[in-house]
Every structure is written in structure tokens, then in C-alpha cells.
Design a protein around this motif. Structure first.
Motif, mmCIF file in Angstrom:
data_model
loop_
_atom_site.group_PDB
_atom_site.id
_atom_site.type_symbol
_atom_site.label_atom_id
_atom_site.label_comp_id
_atom_site.label_asym_id
_atom_site.label_seq_id
_atom_site.Cartn_x
_atom_site.Cartn_y
_atom_site.Cartn_z
ATOM 1 N N ILE A 176 0.846 -1.204 0.000
ATOM 2 C CA ILE A 176 0.000 0.000 0.000
ATOM 3 C C ILE A 176 0.878 1.250 0.000
ATOM 4 N N LEU A 177 1.901 1.257 0.861
ATOM 5 C CA LEU A 177 2.775 2.435 0.940
ATOM 6 C C LEU A 177 3.493 2.665 -0.394
ATOM 7 N N LEU A 178 3.940 1.572 -1.026
ATOM 8 C CA LEU A 178 4.587 1.703 -2.329
ATOM 9 C C LEU A 178 3.665 2.396 -3.316
ATOM 10 N N MET A 179 2.389 1.961 -3.304
ATOM 11 C CA MET A 179 1.441 2.502 -4.277
ATOM 12 C C MET A 179 1.165 3.973 -4.012
ATOM 13 N N ILE A 180 1.189 4.376 -2.725
ATOM 14 C CA ILE A 180 0.860 5.762 -2.412
ATOM 15 C C ILE A 180 2.068 6.673 -2.615
ATOM 16 N N PHE A 181 3.237 6.230 -2.130
ATOM 17 C CA PHE A 181 4.376 7.149 -2.102
ATOM 18 C C PHE A 181 5.448 6.851 -3.136
ATOM 19 N N TYR A 182 5.515 5.664 -3.665
ATOM 20 C CA TYR A 182 6.655 5.298 -4.487
ATOM 21 C C TYR A 182 6.172 4.431 -5.638
ATOM 22 N N ARG A 183 5.224 5.019 -6.404
ATOM 23 C CA ARG A 183 4.476 4.229 -7.364
ATOM 24 C C ARG A 183 5.354 3.641 -8.460
ATOM 25 N N ARG A 184 6.454 4.322 -8.767
ATOM 26 C CA ARG A 184 7.248 3.828 -9.890
ATOM 27 C C ARG A 184 8.107 2.627 -9.508
ATOM 28 N N GLY A 185 8.220 2.316 -8.213
ATOM 29 C CA GLY A 185 9.036 1.188 -7.801
ATOM 30 C C GLY A 185 10.505 1.511 -7.907
ATOM 31 N N LEU A 186 11.334 0.498 -7.702
ATOM 32 C CA LEU A 186 12.778 0.750 -7.705
ATOM 33 C C LEU A 186 13.263 1.190 -9.083
ATOM 34 N N PHE A 187 12.738 0.584 -10.130
ATOM 35 C CA PHE A 187 13.269 0.834 -11.465
ATOM 36 C C PHE A 187 12.334 1.664 -12.337
ATOM 37 N N GLY A 188 11.092 1.865 -11.925
ATOM 38 C CA GLY A 188 10.136 2.532 -12.800
ATOM 39 C C GLY A 188 9.957 1.732 -14.074
ATOM 40 N N GLN A 189 10.050 2.396 -15.214
ATOM 41 C CA GLN A 189 10.005 1.627 -16.464
ATOM 42 C C GLN A 189 11.395 1.532 -17.062
ATOM 43 N N PHE A 190 12.388 1.828 -16.225
ATOM 44 C CA PHE A 190 13.768 1.826 -16.675
ATOM 45 C C PHE A 190 14.273 0.387 -16.777
ATOM 46 N N GLU A 191 15.105 0.120 -17.769
ATOM 47 C CA GLU A 191 15.707 -1.200 -17.900
ATOM 48 C C GLU A 191 17.222 -1.084 -17.754
ATOM 49 N N LEU A 192 17.800 -2.063 -17.058
ATOM 50 C CA LEU A 192 19.254 -2.166 -17.080
ATOM 51 C C LEU A 192 19.628 -2.684 -18.460
ATOM 52 N N SER A 193 20.206 -1.842 -19.294
ATOM 53 C CA SER A 193 20.545 -2.309 -20.636
ATOM 54 C C SER A 193 22.033 -2.093 -20.858
ATOM 55 N N TRP A 194 22.548 -2.750 -21.895
ATOM 56 C CA TRP A 194 23.973 -2.581 -22.188
ATOM 57 C C TRP A 194 24.277 -1.143 -22.553
ATOM 58 N N ASP A 195 23.360 -0.491 -23.266
ATOM 59 C CA ASP A 195 23.571 0.918 -23.616
ATOM 60 C C ASP A 195 23.805 1.749 -22.371
ATOM 61 N N TRP A 196 22.948 1.478 -21.356
ATOM 62 C CA TRP A 196 23.048 2.240 -20.119
ATOM 63 C C TRP A 196 24.370 1.952 -19.408
ATOM 64 N N VAL A 197 24.711 0.637 -19.307
ATOM 65 C CA VAL A 197 25.952 0.255 -18.623
ATOM 66 C C VAL A 197 27.150 0.917 -19.314
ATOM 67 N N LEU A 198 27.163 0.832 -20.657
ATOM 68 C CA LEU A 198 28.293 1.399 -21.394
ATOM 69 C C LEU A 198 28.373 2.909 -21.215
ATOM 70 N N SER A 199 27.219 3.565 -21.217
ATOM 71 C CA SER A 199 27.261 5.021 -21.079
ATOM 72 C C SER A 199 27.752 5.413 -19.688
ATOM 73 N N VAL A 200 27.360 4.624 -18.670
ATOM 74 C CA VAL A 200 27.846 4.914 -17.313
ATOM 75 C C VAL A 200 29.360 4.731 -17.258
ATOM 76 N N LEU A 201 29.815 3.617 -17.874
ATOM 77 C CA LEU A 201 31.268 3.362 -17.882
ATOM 78 C C LEU A 201 32.006 4.513 -18.555
ATOM 79 N N ARG A 202 31.472 4.918 -19.717
ATOM 80 C CA ARG A 202 32.110 6.002 -20.447
ATOM 81 C C ARG A 202 32.146 7.275 -19.609
#
Lengths: 297, 362
Positions: free
Chosen positions: B319-345
Motif C-alpha cells: 500500500i505504501l509503495l502505491m501511495i508514495f513510491y508508485r514507480r518502484g525501484l526501477f520505474g520503467q527503466f531497464e538495465l541495458s547494455w547501452d546504459w551500462v556502457l554510457s555509465v562506464l564512459r
């Protein structure tokens, strides 16, 4: 089947059906206004039965007083649930509200398990309910007579509130168009709160009468009646109060009569109702009294 | 090198590393941590597929427990040894054809596949009536389906042995089977989500009417998501049956669906990698949270342990997640190789910049 058992089973079915109708109204009113399946409604029903149980068994209050107090308190619980859990997610995507409702339902069930324990408790019913009344050749228990009478009285009261009072007018208005109603100067949140109070009060009345009919209560007692009542609301046409009543009686009669006619199916009793639901969704999804869904773009 | 090839190589390398880790873990970790890990992997299989329906297509299903029950019973019936079958069905004889054969260990994969097919068929049966309509009918229909399965499992004694269920199911669901299936499920679901089908699903989630107007076949799109989730739900149920070696109707109640719902909400509705992370995390967390059910001694204050407290905590969390933190830990974000590589860069860039600044100042 003899005439005697037929009358007994009919009365049994009607009393069960009237309970389903009482619960179904809470679902259908909330759905009509918020388009939300209030999963917690079945547990509000359980809470009502427990309140009555505690007032009678622990505080030794007279029966009528306990029942009324329980109904009022349960109405308050319904309003609190709306205020605390549903109002904050009202403008969120629909799926968030549904997940919140599942969470509230699970919370009430498990809170019940933790606080009062999983062991079923014996519910003391008033003597009127256990007295046997003769109808024609059949002997029918008092519950099967009093439950439909009380339920019909409550349903009449509800129809009066919805169609003849100002609050009822506001409710009907909100269920037609929430935005326009707000623009007309109606405090929509308060109307929704009242809707939850009325639905919860009816569920509590249903819960208390359910406990009179099947005098064993436990924290999970609401699940099956709740879902069957929801089925009744869908079968009657969700959002439609009269439909919910018709659906409730229909489901109650179908449930009792299938088992009475075909005793071999008694183990499948719960499955039959849910199969009926799937069949209804396939052939007449808008229910008996429902209007075809209009699409707003 | 093309980016797609790079990603493929990286994915294969990651899976290779993962298998090495598993091989090490299988030899060196104790029975208990491995069991938690296998449970987590099964949660991942079911949750990733569940997220395809609830998160990516935006249809509220309450069905996973029904599909898992179908898969669990299918697998158990296929792999239970003949001798054990005679021992389990002592009240009524077991029905043909299941009383005449049993899959050896090397056909466990086939048993899981068939479990998935049965789950997918179940999804087809529920999906057709529910998806002809808009709105939340799916939630009701899937819940009803779960209950019908429960009632059938309790009553069809020649097929399911009723409330007693089955015991002595061979424990074929090793670490490799569980994690292998989890990897396959994640790859399949993320490939669907990134394909044109997946874009159609997201369009249906965001605006069904607009998607239909753009030529998306809404019914077929929803069905694809739902049947896929039925398939992997069935596979997950099969793995679970083999992991805990006994099944009965009460294993697959609504509580199972509730756990999966928490997993996908916490991970972020619509994030597949989120579901993977929280699926594994949930298995660990539900062991750690046993603390709240144990008695607590705070000097003079003694709080007795209450069984069932974990579920209260979980429901409040939801219930608290739904009220205060609806997007969850990742939202609609995906851990992708593009993201990993850009962070590394980016981190390499920062390091370079710091180094340059250091040389300038000295």
C-alpha cells in the motif's frame, strides 16, 4: 425432491441470495463512481461480523445494540480505508488503485489472523434466528426467514437514500460524470466517503447476518462471499444497484439449487459460480441490466 | 562492430560468467542458501512473465497462481515415479494414462515444456472471454479461474489426489534448471518487449483507443502477452513442484499471486530487469523478515512472536509503495547494455578530467 425440501432449499437460496445482494451493492456503488474493484470490501464484511461478535461475547451488550454499533463502526472503517488508502491514489493510473485495493484486502485479512487468530470463533446468534418456523409442510429455520426480511428492508432504505435524498442525488451525479459534478460545486471527496460508508454499513449488516446463518467466524470468512457477491454485481450489470440485487438473488439461488438438485456436485459448489461468471462475460458482459459500455475518447 | 553485435557478445559473456558463478555456488554453498536462490529464480520466471501482462500491457491479471497450479500438477503427474504414484493414490486408483508411465530425469525439460503449454492453454481459455471487453474484467476472470483450478484440484481425485496432493516428486529442479529457466524467461520476455509486439503492448497500456486507431490489433496483442505469461507461469509452477517435492492445492492459493504482485510493483511495473532484481531479492527478504515473526526481547519488554506478521508487513509495504513510491525501484527503466556502457564512459570521462586537472595544478 419432495415439496418440503424444495421449500427449505428455496428459502435457503433466497436468504443466501439476499446476503449476496447486500454485499454486491457495496461493490457496484464504488465501481459505479470510481471504476475501482474494491477488493477490500469482502474483508470489511468480515470486520463487521467480528465487531458484532466482540460486542456480544466480550462486552455482553444486548444483541440489537451490538449489531447497530458494529454497523456504524464498520461504516467508519470503510471511510478510513477510503481516506487513507484510496484517496491518495485517486489520480494515479487505474492499475495502481487496483493494486492498492488488493493490498488493503490482504492487510485486513492478515491483521485479523495476527490479532484474533486463525481459529474460527463460535458466533452467538439471537434466539429468533435459531427458532424453527413452519411454512406449509416444511420446517424452515428462523434465519432463512429473518435474513431476507431484514435485507429487503435495508435494500429499500438504500434505494430511498439513493433516489430521494440530496446525498443520493450527489452520488448518482458523481457516477455519471465526476468532473462536471465537481464543477457544480459538489464536494466529490465527501460524496465518495459517504458511498464507502453506506457500502461498508451494508456489508457489515450482511456479515452479521452471515454469521447468524453460518455461526462460525474467522478472518478469511469474507473471501468467498465477497467474490460471489462481486460475481453477482457483474451478472446484474456492474454499476447498477438494482442489477446487483437481482444478481445477488440469482447467484444465491443457483448456488443452493445446483447442489440441491445434483448433490454429487457439492464439492464443486464454488467452482460453479465462477464458471457462471466466465460464461456471463462471454455471452453478456454488461450483465442483465447493464447498458452497453460507452467509450469516451 | 555494430552495437547489436556488441550487445549480443556482452549478453553471452554475462550468461557465461553467471553459469560459472552458479557452478561455484552449487559446489561450495550450503543447502539452505541454494534453496533460497532456487526459489528466487522461480520467482523471477513467474514475475517477469507476470510483468509482461501487468506492467507492459497494463492489464490487471490476478492469474499467476492458477497457471502455476496447472504447471505444477502437470509436471508432478509426468515425473512422479510409478511406484510413488501407486503409493500416493491409495484411496482411488489414478486415472489413465498417468498411471502407466513416468518421465525419467532426462525428460524433465520436456515435462516443464508441457507444463508451460498447459499453462498457456489455461491463459487462452480465460483470455478469450476477458479480452473481448475493456476494463477490469480480466482481474475478476483470472481470480475466478484460480478458484476454479483450486476447486478442481480438490475434487478430481483420480487426477490430482484431492486435498492430499502428491509427495515424493523427484527433485530435478537443480540450481542450473532454475537459473537456466530464469535466463531463458528473461531473454524471451525482454525480446518480446523490445519487438514490434512489445511496442504495441505499451501502446495498448498507454491509450487503448489510440492504439486501436493506429491499427494495433488490441485483442491479439493482449492475448500474446497473456498467453506468454501463462506459459512461463506453468513452467515456474513445474519447477516449484519439483523444488519442494510435494504439492497440494493450498500451495497455489492467492497468496502466491500476492507475492508476485509485490515483486513486480517493487521492481517497477514495466521494468523486466527490475522484476529480476526484486524476484531474487524477495526470496531473500522473506527469509530475513522471519525476524518479525520471532519473539523479541528488549530487556524488560518481551514481545512474543506472531506467525503471519510477515504478510502484514508485506501488505502495508504494498500500500505504501502505491501511495508514495508508485514507480518502484526501477520505474520503467531497464538495465541495458547501452546504459551500462554510457555509465562506464561517463566515469572514464570523469577520471580523465580529474587527472588532467591534477596535472594542470602540479
Amino acid at each position: 425432491m419432495t415439496l418440503e425440501t424444495l421449500i427449505q432449499q428455496l428459502m435457503n437460496g433466497i436468504s443466501l441470495g439476499s446476503l449476496y445482494a447486500l454485499i454486491a451493492i457495496g461493490y457496484t456503488m464504488v465501481y459505479g463512481i470510481l471504476r475501482l474493484i474494491n477488493f477490500a470490501h469482502s474483508d470489511i464484511f468480515m470486520v463487521g461480523a467480528y465487531f458484532a461478535f466482540f460486542f456480544v461475547a466480550v462486552f455482553h451488550l444486548p444483541w440489537a445494540v451490538s449489531a447497530i454499533l458494529a454497523v456504524v463502526l464498520t461504516a467508519a472503517v470503510g471511510m478510513i480505508v477510503d481516506r487513507a488508502a484510496y484517496r491518495p491514489v485517486r489520480n494515479a493510473p487505474r492499475i495502481s488503485a487496483l493494486i492498492t485495493a488488493v493490498g488493503v484486502s490482504f492487510f485486513l485479512e492478515n491483521l485479523g489472523l495476527v490479532t484474533v487468530g486463525a481459529r474460527p470463533k463460535a458466533f452467538q446468534r439471537p434466539d429468533v434466528m435459531s427458532k424453527v418456523v413452519p411454512i406449509g409442510p416444511a420446517a424452515v429455520s428462523g434465519v432463512s426467514i429473518w435474513v431476507p426480511i431484514l435485507s429487503l428492508a435495508l435494500l429499500a432504505l438504500l434505494l430511498f437514500i439513493v433516489h430521494r435524498t440530496k446525498v443520493g442525488m450527489a452520488m448518482r451525479s458523481v457516477s455519471t460524470d465526476i468532473e462536471t459534478t465537481r464543477l457544480m460545486g459538489v464536494d466529490v471527496d465527501r460524496v465518495i466517503s459517504y458511498t464507502f460508508a453506506i457500502g461498508s454499513a451494508l456489508a457489515a449488516a450482511g456479515g452479521i447476518m452471515w454469521a447468524c446463518k453460518y455461526p462460525q467466524i474467522n478472518p478469511l470468512m469474507g473471501i468467498y462471499p465477497g467474490w460471489k457477491a462481486f460475481t453477482a454485481a457483474v451478472v446484474g450489470g456492474i454499476g447498477n444497484i438494482t442489477g446487483a440485487m437481482i444478481g445477488g438473488f440469482l447467484i444465491g439461488l443457483v448456488e443452493i439449487m445446483t447442489v440441491a438438485v445434483l448433490p454429487g456436485l457439492s464439492g464443486y459448489r464454488d467452482g460453479i459460480i465462477f464458471t457462471l461468471l466466465l460464461v456471463f462475460l462471454l455471452i453478456r458482459p454488461t450483465g442483465i441490466l447493464g447498458e452497453p459500455l460507452k467509450e469516451k475518447v | 562492430m555494430k552495437r547489436r553485435h556488441l550487445h549480443l557478445i556482452l549478453t553471452v559473456a554475462l550468461i557465461g560468467v553467471l553459469l560459472l558463478v552458479l557452478w561455484w555456488a552449487d559446489r561450495h554453498l550450503g543447502e539452505f542458501p541454494l534453496r533460497v536462490a532456487r526459489t528466487g529464480a522461480i520467482y523471477v520466471v513467474a514475475a517477469v512473465a507476470y510483468n509482461l501482462v501487468n506492467g507492459i500491457t497494463g492489464q490487471f491479471s490476478l492469474g499467476p497462481n492458477g497457471f502455476m497450479a496447472l504447471g505444477g500438477y502437470t509436471t508432478a503427474l509426468l515425473i512422479l515415479p510409478l511406484q510413488q504414484k501407486q503409493f500416493v493414490w491409495f484411496l482411488e486408483p489414478q486415472m489413465w494414462p498417468f498411471n502407466s508411465f513416468s518421465f525419467p530425469w532426462y525428460l524433465f525439460g520436456l515435462a516443464l515444456l508441457l507444463a508451460g503449454v498447459v499453462g498457456a492453454l489455461g491463459a487462452l481459455v480465460v483470455g478469450i472471454p476477458s479480452f473481448r471487453l475493456r476494463g477490469d474484467y480480466l482481474a475478476i476472470a483470472t481470480f475466478g479461474f484460480g478458484e476454479i483450478i483450486f476447486v478442481l484440484a480438490n475434487n478430481l481425485i483420480p487426477l490430482t489426489n484431492g486435498p492430499l496432493g502428491m509427495k515424493g516428486i523427484p527433485e530435478y529442479a537443480s540450481v542450473f534448471w532454475c537459473f537456466g529457466t530464469a535466463i531463458v524467461a528473461t531473454l524471451v520476455v525482454s525480446n518480446i518487449a523490445n519487438s514490434s509486439f512489445g511496442r504495441a503492448m505499451k501502446a495498448v497500456r498507454d491509450d487503448e483507443v489510440a492504439a486501436e486507431a493506429m491499427g494495433v490489433n488490441v485483442f491479439r496483442t493482449k492475448m500474446l502477452a497473456f498467453v506468454t505469461s501463462g506459459f512461463f507461469g506453468g513452467v515456474a509452477g513445474g519447477l516449484l513442484a519439483s523444488l519442494i517435492t510435494t504439492i497440494s492445492p493450498t500451495l497455489f492459493t492467492f497468496a502466491m499471486t500476492f507475492n508476485l504482485l509485490i515483486i513486480i510493483v517493487l521492481g517497477g511495473l514495466g521494468s523486466i530487469t527490475g522484476s529480476v532484481v526484486t524476484g531474487l531479492g524477495f526470496a531473500i527478504m522473506s527469509e530475513v523478515l522471519r525476524v518479525v515473526e520471532a519473539p523479541i526481547d528488549l530487556g524488560p519488554i518481551h514481545i512474543p512472536g506472531v506467525a503471519g506478521m510477515r504478510m502484514v508487513v508485506f501488505s502495508v509495504l504494498l500500500i505504501l509503495l502505491m501511495i508514495f513510491y508508485r514507480r518502484g525501484l526501477f520505474g520503467q527503466f531497464e538495465l541495458s547494455w547501452d546504459w551500462v556502457l554510457s555509465v562506464l564512459r561517463a566515469t572514464r570521462g570523469v577520471r580523465k578530467w580529474k587527472q588532467e586537472r591534477k596535472t594542470e595544478s602540479s
